[in-house]
Design a protein around this motif. Structure first.
Motif, PDB file in Angstrom:
ATOM      1  N   PRO A  67       7.512  14.528   1.730  1.00  0.00           N
ATOM      2  CA  PRO A  67       7.908  13.206   2.232  1.00  0.00           C
ATOM      3  C   PRO A  67       6.725  12.317   2.581  1.00  0.00           C
ATOM      4  CG  PRO A  67       9.262  14.910   3.227  1.00  0.00           C
ATOM      5  CD  PRO A  67       8.176  15.618   2.480  1.00  0.00           C
ATOM      6  N   ALA A  68       5.683  12.887   3.192  1.00  0.00           N
ATOM      7  CA  ALA A  68       4.529  12.073   3.599  1.00  0.00           C
ATOM      8  C   ALA A  68       3.837  11.465   2.388  1.00  0.00           C
ATOM      9  CB  ALA A  68       3.553  12.923   4.406  1.00  0.00           C
ATOM     10  N   LEU A  69       3.613  12.265   1.350  1.00  0.00           N
ATOM     11  CA  LEU A  69       2.918  11.753   0.166  1.00  0.00           C
ATOM     12  C   LEU A  69       3.811  10.796  -0.627  1.00  0.00           C
ATOM     13  CD1 LEU A  69       1.022  14.919  -1.096  1.00  0.00           C
ATOM     14  CD2 LEU A  69       0.065  12.903   0.003  1.00  0.00           C
ATOM     15  N   TRP A  70       5.118  11.065  -0.639  1.00  0.00           N
ATOM     16  CA  TRP A  70       6.010  10.138  -1.353  1.00  0.00           C
ATOM     17  C   TRP A  70       6.024   8.772  -0.681  1.00  0.00           C
ATOM     18  CZ3 TRP A  70       8.174  10.421  -6.005  1.00  0.00           C
ATOM     19  CH2 TRP A  70       9.104   9.449  -6.346  1.00  0.00           C
ATOM     20  N   LEU A  71       6.097   8.739   0.632  1.00  0.00           N
ATOM     21  CA  LEU A  71       6.081   7.453   1.339  1.00  0.00           C
ATOM     22  C   LEU A  71       4.741   6.752   1.163  1.00  0.00           C
ATOM     23  CD1 LEU A  71       7.940   8.378   4.661  1.00  0.00           C
ATOM     24  CD2 LEU A  71       8.845   7.153   2.677  1.00  0.00           C
ATOM     25  N   LEU A  72       3.642   7.515   1.159  1.00  0.00           N
ATOM     26  CA  LEU A  72       2.330   6.916   0.918  1.00  0.00           C
ATOM     27  C   LEU A  72       2.291   6.273  -0.459  1.00  0.00           C
ATOM     28  CD1 LEU A  72      -0.698   6.648   1.917  1.00  0.00           C
ATOM     29  CD2 LEU A  72      -1.124   8.711   0.564  1.00  0.00           C
ATOM     30  N   LEU A  73       2.717   7.015  -1.459  1.00  0.00           N
ATOM     31  CA  LEU A  73       2.700   6.497  -2.827  1.00  0.00           C
ATOM     32  C   LEU A  73       3.641   5.316  -2.986  1.00  0.00           C
ATOM     33  CD1 LEU A  73       1.792   6.773  -5.760  1.00  0.00           C
ATOM     34  CD2 LEU A  73       3.515   8.556  -6.068  1.00  0.00           C
ATOM     35  N   LEU A  74       4.845   5.426  -2.448  1.00  0.00           N
ATOM     36  CA  LEU A  74       5.832   4.353  -2.581  1.00  0.00           C
ATOM     37  C   LEU A  74       5.373   3.087  -1.866  1.00  0.00           C
ATOM     38  CD1 LEU A  74       8.698   3.812  -3.735  1.00  0.00           C
ATOM     39  CD2 LEU A  74       9.588   4.421  -1.479  1.00  0.00           C
ATOM     40  N   GLY A  75       4.833   3.254  -0.660  1.00  0.00           N
ATOM     41  CA  GLY A  75       4.372   2.094   0.091  1.00  0.00           C
ATOM     42  C   GLY A  75       3.252   1.355  -0.614  1.00  0.00           C
ATOM     43  N   LEU A  76       2.305   2.091  -1.176  1.00  0.00           N
ATOM     44  CA  LEU A  76       1.204   1.446  -1.893  1.00  0.00           C
ATOM     45  C   LEU A  76       1.702   0.747  -3.150  1.00  0.00           C
ATOM     46  CD1 LEU A  76      -1.562   4.187  -1.501  1.00  0.00           C
ATOM     47  CD2 LEU A  76      -1.379   2.010  -0.283  1.00  0.00           C
ATOM     48  N   ARG A  77       2.698   1.317  -3.805  1.00  0.00           N
ATOM     49  CA  ARG A  77       3.258   0.662  -4.997  1.00  0.00           C
ATOM     50  C   ARG A  77       3.976  -0.631  -4.622  1.00  0.00           C
ATOM     51  NH1 ARG A  77       4.190   3.416  -9.817  1.00  0.00           N
ATOM     52  NH2 ARG A  77       6.263   2.483 -10.006  1.00  0.00           N
ATOM     53  N   PHE A  78       4.719  -0.627  -3.532  1.00  0.00           N
ATOM     54  CA  PHE A  78       5.396  -1.844  -3.089  1.00  0.00           C
ATOM     55  C   PHE A  78       4.393  -2.938  -2.722  1.00  0.00           C
ATOM     56  CE2 PHE A  78       9.438   0.537  -1.733  1.00  0.00           C
ATOM     57  CZ  PHE A  78      10.108   0.098  -2.866  1.00  0.00           C
ATOM     58  N   LEU A  79       3.204  -2.546  -2.314  1.00  0.00           N
ATOM     59  CA  LEU A  79       2.199  -3.527  -1.905  1.00  0.00           C
ATOM     60  C   LEU A  79       1.566  -4.232  -3.103  1.00  0.00           C
ATOM     61  CD1 LEU A  79       1.058  -4.430   0.860  1.00  0.00           C
ATOM     62  CD2 LEU A  79      -0.846  -2.860   0.492  1.00  0.00           C
ATOM     63  N   LEU A  80       1.643  -3.598  -4.272  1.00  0.00           N
ATOM     64  CA  LEU A  80       0.999  -4.135  -5.466  1.00  0.00           C
ATOM     65  C   LEU A  80       1.975  -4.958  -6.294  1.00  0.00           C
ATOM     66  CD1 LEU A  80      -0.970  -0.955  -6.607  1.00  0.00           C
ATOM     67  CD2 LEU A  80      -1.915  -2.968  -5.470  1.00  0.00           C
ATOM     68  N   PRO A  81       1.473  -5.920  -7.073  1.00  0.00           N
ATOM     69  CA  PRO A  81       2.340  -6.610  -8.040  1.00  0.00           C
ATOM     70  C   PRO A  81       2.911  -5.613  -9.040  1.00  0.00           C
ATOM     71  CG  PRO A  81       0.242  -7.772  -7.750  1.00  0.00           C
ATOM     72  CD  PRO A  81       0.100  -6.460  -7.051  1.00  0.00           C
ATOM     73  N   ALA A  82       4.059  -5.936  -9.591  1.00  0.00           N
ATOM     74  CA  ALA A  82       4.755  -5.002 -10.470  1.00  0.00           C
ATOM     75  C   ALA A  82       3.895  -4.554 -11.642  1.00  0.00           C
ATOM     76  CB  ALA A  82       6.054  -5.641 -10.976  1.00  0.00           C
ATOM     77  N   GLY A  83       3.100  -5.457 -12.195  1.00  0.00           N
ATOM     78  CA  GLY A  83       2.286  -5.105 -13.351  1.00  0.00           C
ATOM     79  C   GLY A  83       1.117  -4.192 -13.031  1.00  0.00           C
ATOM     80  N   TRP A  84       0.763  -4.067 -11.781  1.00  0.00           N
ATOM     81  CA  TRP A  84      -0.391  -3.243 -11.396  1.00  0.00           C
ATOM     82  C   TRP A  84       0.015  -1.883 -10.836  1.00  0.00           C
ATOM     83  CZ3 TRP A  84      -4.135  -7.017  -8.362  1.00  0.00           C
ATOM     84  CH2 TRP A  84      -4.475  -8.079  -9.204  1.00  0.00           C
ATOM     85  N   ARG A  85       1.298  -1.632 -10.722  1.00  0.00           N
ATOM     86  CA  ARG A  85       1.730  -0.442  -9.997  1.00  0.00           C
ATOM     87  C   ARG A  85       1.377   0.850 -10.723  1.00  0.00           C
ATOM     88  NH1 ARG A  85       7.611  -2.653  -7.725  1.00  0.00           N
ATOM     89  NH2 ARG A  85       6.682  -4.092  -6.184  1.00  0.00           N
ATOM     90  N   ALA A  86       1.508   0.872 -12.038  1.00  0.00           N
ATOM     91  CA  ALA A  86       1.164   2.087 -12.786  1.00  0.00           C
ATOM     92  C   ALA A  86      -0.317   2.395 -12.638  1.00  0.00           C
ATOM     93  CB  ALA A  86       1.544   1.923 -14.255  1.00  0.00           C
ATOM     94  N   ALA A  87      -1.156   1.360 -12.794  1.00  0.00           N
ATOM     95  CA  ALA A  87      -2.593   1.575 -12.640  1.00  0.00           C
ATOM     96  C   ALA A  87      -2.936   1.991 -11.222  1.00  0.00           C
ATOM     97  CB  ALA A  87      -3.351   0.297 -13.018  1.00  0.00           C
ATOM     98  N   GLY A  88      -2.263   1.368 -10.235  1.00  0.00           N
ATOM     99  CA  GLY A  88      -2.518   1.736  -8.848  1.00  0.00           C
ATOM    100  C   GLY A  88      -2.148   3.176  -8.558  1.00  0.00           C
TER     101      GLY A  88
END
Length: 464
Positions: free
Chosen positions: A419-440
């Motif tokens: 859960p901790a790593l999933w929330l970390l990953l999900l939160g960082l993806r939400f912070l990025l524009p949609a086009g940058w999420r895969a690279a992020g």
């Protein structure tokens, strides 16, 4: 995308993920010298005592066993220069805090490989017991991968990246290559959480119920900390039965009513003396004290008094948060090996950014996710919150402020690593524009790989 989807097919992933997890775990197994994990001498001693037939109570053979372990610890420079254990005394050599307070399941299982090699060098027995932990580490990684497959069915990049984050979290890999009952707890808890997300997605199906139920059972039989899974799995089961949205005000009202009723039934106010004079704290009612004495054995009355006594807190919670956070990410061995303050700040920034991203996602992307996915995210948030609450609970009951207190480490929260790593990953993806999420996502994986290499070099140079 077609190639990426092909790469996430089950058999293809297993062909590289299992060898990677095994190799990575074995790397930590051999890089960390013998006995250089949290309480490893005493965890091994308990399992070895079971292997020699003295699991019920230490006997004459346990005295010789303690001497062998202490001699090995001395030869591997466990103690500071000039400190020598007394190997010729009449009694056992003190090795630390006994682990006999824990449920015996983990130690009974580890005793099997130790018993097979009981006449070999004690270091050989230790490494074989560590190898069993590496197998559990690999199973934990596989359970985390399946969680990602369930949580992100249309995101193949997430399905590949998430288990890699679990593999390359060095503090977690360090502990999961040790002789420690936390290893079995973490594997069982991750499997139970996989069952929980399946329950929320599919309802009460046999596989989901089996994973959740057996995972909970093994976790509790491995360590009493496993009881913290009960509210998480209970909520998952409730959501598996209630497939439609629940009105928030109704749910909040029911939760508040249950909380108040439980408090009235279980607690009573008492007056105590303190530095600031008489003040009121809470205490357990007699039925709860009797239940604790008969089964739980947590000294729950003093614990409740301590938690509700603000005069005992001081700066202790602040210290706990700092120690718990830094040791979750960047402390190794017995917690005395650090990757450096710069890495502590890296994870502070990542965590704060992820929290901002999660808040943003709640406002902007909530309707884009189906109900079951949103509930799984809340389930993970609840698991991480409970992990922190359980860590705070460990510091109690508190002595007066003039006395020192043991500050529990972040390893006690590793049961919620997924859960901790999933929330970390999900939160960082939400912070990025949609086009940058895969690279992020892949940049985050690369950062973890670099940090893992730094950790391995730090451990090797510090402990050798």
């Amino acid at each position: 995308m077609p190639r990426l989807r092909l790469a996430t097919a089950g058999r293809v992933v297993l062909r590289w993920l299992i060898p990677l997890a095994l190799a990575h775990g074995l790397l930590y197994l051999f890089v960390v010298p013998p006995w250089q994990h949290y309480d490893e001498p005493n965890h091994f001693e308990y399992a070895a005592q079971i292997a020699i037939g003295e699991g019920a109570a230490p006997g004459r053979a346990s005295v010789q066993l303690s001497r062998e372990i202490a001699d090995s610890m001395y030869r591997h420079r466990f103690w500071p220069p000039g400190v020598r254990p007394d190997l010729l005394g009449p009694g056992p050599v003190p090795l630390g805090i006994s682990q006999r307070v824990h449920p015996p399941l983990y130690y009974q299982v580890v005793a099997l490989p130790i018993g097979v090699t009981r006449y070999l060098a004690v270091e050989t027995q230790l490494y074989l017991a560590r190898a069993f932990s590496v197998l559990l580490y690999t199973l934990t990684v596989l359970a985390a991968w399946r969680i990602a497959v369930v949580m992100a069915p249309d995101e193949p990049a997430l399905q590949l990246a998430f288990p890699l984050l679990v593999v390359f979290t060095p503090a977690f890999a360090d502990l999961m290559a040790a002789v420690n009952n936390d290893v079995l707890l973490n594997m069982a808890a991750t499997s139970a959480l996989l069952g929980a997300v399946l329950l929320v997605r599919d309802g009460p199906r046999p596989l989901a119920l089996a994973l959740a139920g057996l995972g909970l059972l093994v976790a509790v039989l491995a360590k009493r900390t496993g009881l913290v899974l009960v509210p998480v799995l209970g909520l998952a089961l409730l959501w598996s039965l209630r497939r439609h949205p629940v009105r928030r005000r109704l749910a909040a009202g029911i939760a508040l009513a249950v909380f108040i009723v439980a408090g009235v039934v279980a607690l009573r106010p008492v007056t105590v003396e303190g530095p600031g004079g008489p003040h009121t704290v809470l205490a357990a009612r007699s039925w709860l004290v009797a239940l604790d004495a008969a089964y739980v054995r947590l000294d729950i009355n003093n614990w409740i008094r301590s938690v509700s006594d603000l005069d005992l807190i001081g700066q202790r919670y602040q210290t706990l948060i700092v120690v718990g956070f830094t040791s979750f990410w960047a402390r190794f061995a017995w917690g005395h090996v650090s990757a450096g303050a710069a890495w502590d700040w890296v994870f502070v920034v990542l965590t704060l950014a992820a929290l901002i991203g999660l808040a943003r996602g709640c406002l902007t992307a909530r309707q884009a996710l189906p109900l079951w996915q949103r509930r799984c995210v809340w389930l993970f948030f609840g698991a991480v919150t409970l992990a922190w609450m359980a860590l705070v609970a460990r510091i109690h009951p508190l002595p007066p402020l003039e006395f020192g207190v043991y500050v529990p480490r972040g390893r006690y929260m590793f049961w919620a690593i997924a859960p901790a790593l999933w929330l970390l990953l999900l939160g960082l993806r939400f912070l990025l524009p949609a086009g940058w999420r895969a690279a992020g996502t892949w940049l985050l994986v690369a950062l973890f790989v670099i940090f893992d290499l730094v950790a391995l070099v730090t451990i090797a140079t510090t402990l050798r």
